[in-house]
Design an enzyme around this catalytic site. Structure first.
Site, mmCIF file in Angstrom:
data_model
loop_
_atom_site.group_PDB
_atom_site.id
_atom_site.type_symbol
_atom_site.label_atom_id
_atom_site.label_comp_id
_atom_site.label_asym_id
_atom_site.label_seq_id
_atom_site.Cartn_x
_atom_site.Cartn_y
_atom_site.Cartn_z
ATOM 1 N N GLU A 92 2.306 3.257 -3.341
ATOM 2 C CA GLU A 92 1.368 2.550 -3.934
ATOM 3 C C GLU A 92 -0.255 1.996 -2.814
ATOM 4 O OE1 GLU A 92 -0.471 -1.333 -6.514
ATOM 5 O OE2 GLU A 92 1.569 -1.609 -5.417
ATOM 6 N N ASP A 93 0.265 2.010 -1.378
ATOM 7 C CA ASP A 93 -0.881 1.255 -0.638
ATOM 8 C C ASP A 93 -0.786 2.899 0.249
ATOM 9 O OD1 ASP A 93 -1.554 -0.932 -1.730
ATOM 10 O OD2 ASP A 93 0.088 -1.809 -0.402
#
Length: 726
Positions: A92-93
């Protein structure tokens, strides 16, 4: 990242080193050398991926996933779950992909990381919808692999530990969601330690003053009771050791949020809570639990109704233990918990103690079976619910409440939330039993379906065919299973009523054009369904009954094109509907005029309520049709109308003792059901009584009014309705 053998400047940060040290301390006792090496590689990999990211607390971001892995290690999860915990934010990051994790670790780890990521990517219109959808998504993830939820709960726990770094509004939002969604799931999975810490952090953020009050009060009480509790603990340990048992005896204290909930539910002062402090005893064998209980009761007398056997009847999350409230020195009451080492592990790790792998041949234990059964029941409820929000709102009432244990006539035990009714029990047995429940007995005595049950009750249900659920049942049930089943059946009944009424409405509309339903051809039907973007004729018919479409307009479109061209363009057919009382829930009769068979009536096709039947002179109907004359429905009563209809009677009376009881008896003698009674005192000595009753027709109502008028205390009787004066 092309290789795993790299160094990261982030790893040299003191906070990162401290976090990694804690992780190693938790994992060293149970991981083998190869697994320790894999975990170390995962930490370096994650540190490199998150290298330029900083948490709101100011620490390198990698401290968060390392701490999440440490929480997981306390549950002794497998190596894949630990690695997924370290990498849970990478997809996600960072630039790391599912394929990268599959390549450097394995597909199982990649799946877990991606599954956790999907839970975080949900976007919603409002907080309630977000909580509902998150809850449902977590259930489905749980059904596929329980480890996804264990990672997510560990992630949320560390976020709650550092919640002070967030804004005030962010703290409130996250804390509310934690109490409503995450803590209840942790509880149902048996993850007591995680549950209580989540609750306490959220409680502190939402209600800091009440949190401080409870902490201070508990410390003060602890100071007064500590010596007594220690003495009881030592006496119990000495007695058990002398009997030849190897035991661990420790003190325990109720968590702040659990204390807060008990204060609210029991409406007591904090020093009246008997299980605020207690003693926990862990023995080696099952039979020693009951032996220990006997020895303790010989030392300290048990309280009546203070014993719970969660070993014979485990909680739904698999929790097992004996609980007994005893009276110690100076009349002090405290709770003693007795369990085996395995039960103690289960009370801390819950289903995680048994359900950490997806293997179908995983060891079947009672707790695992209960957990799977609970999960399957939830997924079935979700399928039957109209929306995720409806499902979540229904189910929320089952979470975080005490349980009761009642018996079937065969001696089987049924677990229900506290305050469950006989009807809840019936639906718990089977949906068909609940749907056709007619009457019941509790402990051999006749009981209503709304009677609230207690632990130990023996319940028997009598069913009857032909019975249907009513909306009133929603008021007497508390379980999500019962509420969902009742709502589903009500919807099915309403849909069936709507189909029949819609068919009649279309028939009337076609008839005004000199056409009929039987003459409709498939080509015309498909054309009209496409025009209205509907999938079936049933949907079209229901749309008429629900007021979403006008039958007259659809009827014109349904006829063959050649016949449509011959129609006078200015011709406006009159909607027509004959009411016979069999329409069921799809017709509504508003309280403003409460029409009865025999009254002159007119319908209004409401876009929100379907067909609403008014008395023709009703003020509300006249005002409504001013803005939508095309929604007027010409109605008439059938010659043979069935059923009972509500009406209200205003009765002016001389206010004497017993007049209300006398008039109520007179109404009952006419075989009329009284729905409500309202009384308003007027001038001295006079009152206005308003009876809402169920009658068969306007003629029946008039007979009743004449009967009431004959009483000497009655000055005047009239029906209540608001008509426009012409």
């Amino acid at each position: 990242m092309n290789e795993l053998s790299f160094t990261s400047e982030t790893m040299s940060h003191k906070a990162v080193q401290a976090a990694f040290k804690q992780l190693k301390e938790k994992t060293n006792p149970y991981l083998n050398p190869e697994e320790k090496s894999k975990l170390r590689e995962a930490v370096h990999y994650g540190a490199y991926a998150h290298e330029k990211q900083i948490r709101k607390s100011g620490e390198p971001y990698i401290t968060h996933p390392i701490t999440v892995a440490t929480v997981l290690a306390e549950l002794r999860v497998d190596i894949d779950t630990l690695i997924a915990g370290v990498l849970h934010d990478t997809i996600e990051d960072t630039d790391v992909s599912h394929a990268d994790i599959s390549k450097y670790f394995n597909t199982d780890v990649a799946y877990l990381v991606e599954a956790v990521t999907k839970l975080d990517k949900l976007k919603f219109r409002n907080l309630k919808e977000a909580q509902a959808e998150t809850f449902v998504k977590m259930l489905f993830a749980m059904a596929d692999d329980i480890r996804v939820i264990i990672i997510k709960l560990s992630d949320r726990l560390h976020n709650m530990r550092t919640i002070a770094a967030m804004s005030a509004s962010g703290q409130r939002r996250i804390s509310r969601e934690t109490l409503d969604v995450y803590a209840p799931i942790a509880e149902r999975m048996g993850l007591k330690k995680i549950q209580h810490e989540l609750e306490d952090h959220a409680f502190k953020a939402l209600h800091p003053n009440q949190y401080k009050h409870i902490i201070d009060a508990c410390q003060k009480i602890a100071g007064n009771r500590q010596k007594a509790v220690d003495k009881i603990r030592k006496n119990i340990k000495k007695a058990l050791l002398e009997s030849g048992m190897h035991v661990d005896v420790s003190g325990r204290q109720k968590s702040p949020y659990s204390t807060y909930k008990k204060l609210k539910s029991k409406q007591v002062e904090i020093d009246e809570i008997h299980d605020l402090f207690g003693v926990r005893i862990v023995v080696r064998e099952l039979n020693q639990c009951y032996l220990a209980l006997g020895i303790i009761h010989n030392l300290y007398p048990p309280n009546e109704n203070g014993f719970k056997d969660y070993i014979a009847v485990p909680k739904q999350n698999g929790y097992q233990s004996l609980h007994s409230v005893v009276t110690g020195p100076f009349g002090m009451k405290l709770e003693v918990q007795i369990r085996t080492e395995e039960m103690d592990q289960m009370s801390e790790a819950g289903v995680a103690a048994h359900w950490l792998y997806k293997h179908k041949d995983a060891q079947q234990t009672r707790s695992l079976t209960n957990a799977r059964s609970w999960l399957n029941s939830l997924l079935n409820l979700q399928k039957d619910s109209g929306s995720s929000l409806e499902f979540y709102e229904n189910f929320k009432g089952d979470l975080g409440v005490d349980e009761i244990y009642v018996f079937t006539p065969k001696g089987d035990i049924v677990q229900l939330p506290s305050k469950s009714s006989v009807l809840d029990f019936a639906f718990a047995i089977h949906t068909s039993v609940g749907s056709h429940a007619e009457s019941a007995t509790v402990n051999g005595n006749p009981a209503t379906l709304s009677q609230v049950l207690d632990t130990g009750d023996l319940v028997s249900i009598k069913t009857a065919q032909g019975l249907t659920v009513t909306a009133e049942w929603l008021r007497v049930v508390v379980t999500s299973k019962a509420r969902t089943a009742i709502r589903k059946e009500l919807k099915d009944i309403k849909d069936e009523d709507a189909l029949i009424l819609g068919h009649r409405m279309l028939d009337r509309a076609l008839d005004t054009f000199g056409y009929s339903f039987e003459k409709l051809d498939q080509r015309s039907i498909k054309r009209v369904l496409k025009h209205y973007q509907l999938d079936s004729m049933n949907e079209l018919l229901k749309a008429f009954a629900f007021g979403e479409l006008l039958p007259s307009i659809a009827a014109r479109k349904l006829m063959p094109l050649m016949k449509q061209r011959k129609l006078n363009k200015d011709y406006q057919p009159k909607e027509a509907l004959t009411i016979d009382g069999t329409e069921g829930s799809i017709l509504s009769y508003p309280n403003c005029c409460l029409p009865l068979p025999g009254d002159d009536i007119t319908g209004y096709l409401s876009p929100t309520k379907g067909v609403v039947i008014h008395r023709s002179g009703c003020i509300n109907l006249t005002d409504t049709l001013k803005n939508a004359p095309e929604r007027k429905v010409f109605c008439s009563w059938s010659v043979n109308t069935n059923g009972n209809f509500k009406t209200s009677l205003e009765v002016d009376v001389v206010n004497r003792t017993g007049v209300l009881a006398s008039l109520a008896a007179a109404i009952a003698n006419e075989d009329v059901n009284i729905v409500t009674i309202d009384q308003t005192d007027r001038d001295t000595g006079f009152s206005l009584l308003v009876f809402t009753v169920e009658v068969t027709s306007a003629k029946h109502a008039q007979v009743l009014m004449d009967q009431l008028q004959s009483h000497r205390e009655v000055l005047n009787v009239k029906r209540v309705y608001h008509e426009r004066n012409n």
